[in-house]
Design a protein around this motif. Sequence first.
Motif, PDB file in Angstrom:
ATOM      1  N   GLY A   1     -35.070  58.309  64.065  1.00 45.17           N
ATOM      2  CA  GLY A   1     -35.947  59.394  64.489  1.00 45.17           C
ATOM      3  C   GLY A   1     -35.693  60.665  63.705  1.00 45.17           C
ATOM      4  N   LEU A   2     -34.419  60.986  63.461  1.00 43.21           N
ATOM      5  CA  LEU A   2     -34.062  62.178  62.690  1.00 43.21           C
ATOM      6  C   LEU A   2     -34.570  62.049  61.256  1.00 43.21           C
ATOM      7  N   ALA A   3     -34.443  60.850  60.700  1.00 43.20           N
ATOM      8  CA  ALA A   3     -34.920  60.614  59.332  1.00 43.20           C
ATOM      9  C   ALA A   3     -36.424  60.831  59.244  1.00 43.20           C
ATOM     10  N   ARG A   4     -37.153  60.378  60.255  1.00 42.42           N
ATOM     11  CA  ARG A   4     -38.607  60.562  60.244  1.00 42.42           C
ATOM     12  C   ARG A   4     -38.978  62.042  60.281  1.00 42.42           C
ATOM     13  N   LEU A   5     -38.292  62.808  61.137  1.00 39.88           N
ATOM     14  CA  LEU A   5     -38.608  64.237  61.267  1.00 39.88           C
ATOM     15  C   LEU A   5     -38.222  65.038  60.027  1.00 39.88           C
ATOM     16  N   LEU A   6     -37.319  64.507  59.215  1.00 38.75           N
ATOM     17  CA  LEU A   6     -36.885  65.216  58.009  1.00 38.75           C
ATOM     18  C   LEU A   6     -37.378  64.536  56.736  1.00 38.75           C
ATOM     19  N   SER A   7     -38.420  63.729  56.903  1.00 40.13           N
ATOM     20  CA  SER A   7     -39.035  63.051  55.766  1.00 40.13           C
ATOM     21  C   SER A   7     -40.216  63.853  55.231  1.00 40.13           C
ATOM     22  N   LEU A   8     -40.353  63.892  53.926  1.00 45.91           N
ATOM     23  CA  LEU A   8     -41.495  64.582  53.315  1.00 45.91           C
ATOM     24  C   LEU A   8     -42.776  63.776  53.459  1.00 45.91           C
ATOM     25  N   LYS A   9     -42.649  62.541  53.958  1.00 49.79           N
ATOM     26  CA  LYS A   9     -43.827  61.710  54.182  1.00 49.79           C
ATOM     27  C   LYS A   9     -44.330  61.810  55.611  1.00 49.79           C
ATOM     28  N   ASP A  10     -43.576  62.481  56.477  1.00 50.68           N
ATOM     29  CA  ASP A  10     -43.971  62.582  57.883  1.00 50.68           C
ATOM     30  C   ASP A  10     -45.190  63.483  58.040  1.00 50.68           C
ATOM     31  N   GLU A  11     -45.939  63.249  59.101  1.00 51.20           N
ATOM     32  CA  GLU A  11     -47.186  63.984  59.311  1.00 51.20           C
ATOM     33  C   GLU A  11     -46.975  65.487  59.499  1.00 51.20           C
ATOM     34  N   HIS A  12     -45.774  65.897  59.878  1.00 46.59           N
ATOM     35  CA  HIS A  12     -45.557  67.338  60.080  1.00 46.59           C
ATOM     36  C   HIS A  12     -45.662  68.117  58.763  1.00 46.59           C
ATOM     37  N   THR A  13     -45.507  67.436  57.630  1.00 45.10           N
ATOM     38  CA  THR A  13     -45.576  68.133  56.338  1.00 45.10           C
ATOM     39  C   THR A  13     -46.998  68.288  55.837  1.00 45.10           C
TER      40      THR A  13
ATOM     41  N   PRO B   1     -29.856  56.295  57.881  1.00 46.59           N
ATOM     42  CA  PRO B   1     -31.304  56.344  57.629  1.00 46.59           C
ATOM     43  C   PRO B   1     -31.760  57.712  57.112  1.00 46.59           C
ATOM     44  N   LEU B   2     -31.114  58.776  57.602  1.00 49.79           N
ATOM     45  CA  LEU B   2     -31.440  60.124  57.132  1.00 49.79           C
ATOM     46  C   LEU B   2     -31.050  60.271  55.665  1.00 49.79           C
ATOM     47  N   LEU B   3     -29.864  59.773  55.311  1.00 48.76           N
ATOM     48  CA  LEU B   3     -29.402  59.858  53.923  1.00 48.76           C
ATOM     49  C   LEU B   3     -30.378  59.139  53.001  1.00 48.76           C
ATOM     50  N   TYR B   4     -30.768  57.939  53.387  1.00 46.08           N
ATOM     51  CA  TYR B   4     -31.698  57.174  52.557  1.00 46.08           C
ATOM     52  C   TYR B   4     -33.028  57.915  52.401  1.00 46.08           C
ATOM     53  N   THR B   5     -33.522  58.485  53.489  1.00 50.30           N
ATOM     54  CA  THR B   5     -34.819  59.162  53.462  1.00 50.30           C
ATOM     55  C   THR B   5     -34.809  60.385  52.553  1.00 50.30           C
TER      56      THR B   5
ATOM     57  N   VAL C   1     -30.067  67.126  50.299  1.00 53.52           N
ATOM     58  CA  VAL C   1     -29.286  65.904  50.119  1.00 53.52           C
ATOM     59  C   VAL C   1     -27.791  66.219  50.205  1.00 53.52           C
ATOM     60  N   ALA C   2     -27.375  67.296  49.562  1.00 58.93           N
ATOM     61  CA  ALA C   2     -25.957  67.683  49.575  1.00 58.93           C
ATOM     62  C   ALA C   2     -25.494  67.990  51.000  1.00 58.93           C
ATOM     63  N   ALA C   3     -26.358  68.611  51.775  1.00 59.02           N
ATOM     64  CA  ALA C   3     -26.014  68.936  53.165  1.00 59.02           C
ATOM     65  C   ALA C   3     -25.899  67.662  54.009  1.00 59.02           C
ATOM     66  N   VAL C   4     -26.774  66.694  53.755  1.00 55.27           N
ATOM     67  CA  VAL C   4     -26.705  65.421  54.474  1.00 55.27           C
ATOM     68  C   VAL C   4     -25.416  64.679  54.123  1.00 55.27           C
ATOM     69  N   VAL C   5     -24.998  64.775  52.859  1.00 57.05           N
ATOM     70  CA  VAL C   5     -23.738  64.157  52.442  1.00 57.05           C
ATOM     71  C   VAL C   5     -22.571  64.760  53.222  1.00 57.05           C
ATOM     72  N   ARG C   6     -22.593  66.079  53.384  1.00 57.53           N
ATOM     73  CA  ARG C   6     -21.527  66.739  54.156  1.00 57.53           C
ATOM     74  C   ARG C   6     -21.524  66.259  55.602  1.00 57.53           C
TER      75      ARG C   6
ATOM     76  N   HIS D   1     -23.034  50.120  54.556  1.00 59.67           N
ATOM     77  CA  HIS D   1     -24.379  49.624  54.866  1.00 59.67           C
ATOM     78  C   HIS D   1     -25.449  50.459  54.155  1.00 59.67           C
ATOM     79  N   GLY D   2     -25.071  51.607  53.657  1.00 58.96           N
ATOM     80  CA  GLY D   2     -26.034  52.457  52.953  1.00 58.96           C
ATOM     81  C   GLY D   2     -26.056  52.245  51.452  1.00 58.96           C
ATOM     82  N   MET D   3     -25.222  51.334  50.948  1.00 60.05           N
ATOM     83  CA  MET D   3     -25.103  51.166  49.492  1.00 60.05           C
ATOM     84  C   MET D   3     -26.375  50.634  48.833  1.00 60.05           C
ATOM     85  N   LEU D   4     -26.925  49.543  49.359  1.00 61.99           N
ATOM     86  CA  LEU D   4     -28.066  48.925  48.681  1.00 61.99           C
ATOM     87  C   LEU D   4     -29.309  49.814  48.640  1.00 61.99           C
ATOM     88  N   PRO D   5     -29.694  50.495  49.737  1.00 64.36           N
ATOM     89  CA  PRO D   5     -30.848  51.399  49.638  1.00 64.36           C
ATOM     90  C   PRO D   5     -30.668  52.470  48.564  1.00 64.36           C
ATOM     91  N   LEU D   6     -29.443  52.966  48.409  1.00 66.40           N
ATOM     92  CA  LEU D   6     -29.187  53.982  47.388  1.00 66.40           C
ATOM     93  C   LEU D   6     -29.210  53.372  45.988  1.00 66.40           C
TER      94      LEU D   6
END
Length: 402
Positions: free
Chosen positions: A24-36, A114-118, A96-101, A170-175
């Motif tokens: 859900g957090l990834a969706r809200l912080l996605s540039l593809k989400d309808e809020h943008t 999911p947020l990192l991938y998005t 992205v740097a903030a998500v890494v932190r 678990h996040g390796m392959l998407p990246l």
Amino acid sequence: MAGITLNQYIQSVQRMFRSGQGEGLARLLSLKDEHTSKNLVSNDTAALIETNFAEFVSYMNCSTPLDEIVAYHLACVKALISNKYSEAFANQTSCVAAVVRLLQAQKEENWSLPLLYTVCRDLRLVAQKVEANTPQSNGKILEKAAESLLICFRVCAADNRTAEDDTKRHGMLPLVNQLLKVYFRINKLHLCKPLIRAIESSPLKNMYSLAQQITYKFFNGKKAMFDSDYTSANHYLSFAFEKCHQDCIKNKRLILIYLIPVKMLLGYMPKKSLLEKYDLMLFWDLVTSVKSGSVKGIDKVMEEHESFLIKAGIFLVVEKLKTIAHRNLFRRVYLLENTHQIEIASFEAALQIMGEEDVDEAETQCYVASLIYEGKIKGYISYQHKKLVVSKQNAFPPLNSL
């Protein structure tokens, strides 16, 4: 989310964060989400552009580093609205740097993957927008994006807890898939090798989602094709095609553009019905030319579809089909003569009949010698008698056995 305000949006983000809902957090912080594009932006675009997001998010009491993530995300949206793509890229890089932190602070949790991938996917897409609007950049922006993606990959790979469900591995392959897309786009395929090695050695490689596995196999297959490892390319691309959902016609067609010439080099010819289904009839002209041994026919297809073949990166691969055409033609001569000693002049005449009118004896001998070297003919040339002497058993081995 119809009619959502900035306050309501940030409150929704905070709820998702506090409850650890990564998707859900990834969706809200996605540039593809309808809020943008529809809700938040269209609700009050002028106010959005004028807002100081760092101050506003601080006012909303967002915790750190969520406050930075939200502020940079909204600043990126703001820049995209104004078509300031370089500014958008800078803000998305910071996001992205903030998500890494955030991920690093979660020692034994991975719900934010999911947020990192998005945000990483969005970084690549924004970088592509910058490249498209800045022709002189020559891939430099995508290289910068890759640097950020690589940092994210290393954070995930550094988690030593390989067996646990909450490992960041678990996040390796998407990246890796995002990095492969970048490296193929900027033509730096040598950088793919350590990433592929990391996935192949991972005990989690078969545990990723099917969609991620298909993407990975597709790019792995393309790389194997460019490395002339056609057996591996066939394995990876076949997996991608067979597992890709039947309704994803566009994706299946894209896979076939690389899989078909690879299979043809291995001696497997596609059916006409398959090519008709995916609008790839140019390959049917190649099939008929290769089967008949007509290099001239292959040249005609390559000339007519040159831009398509070059853009797809398969021009040189298709050119290698000329060798298969020669092999098939010479095999027909061998079957017609029904002897294990064939005059080189017979091959020369066959080449001339098929349109290679300028070919001479020396050139014909080169073609034959090349096929012998590649194992496509079992035999040797008797230069004294100007004959090809072939094995009495399996003189022309099946291409798929080489």
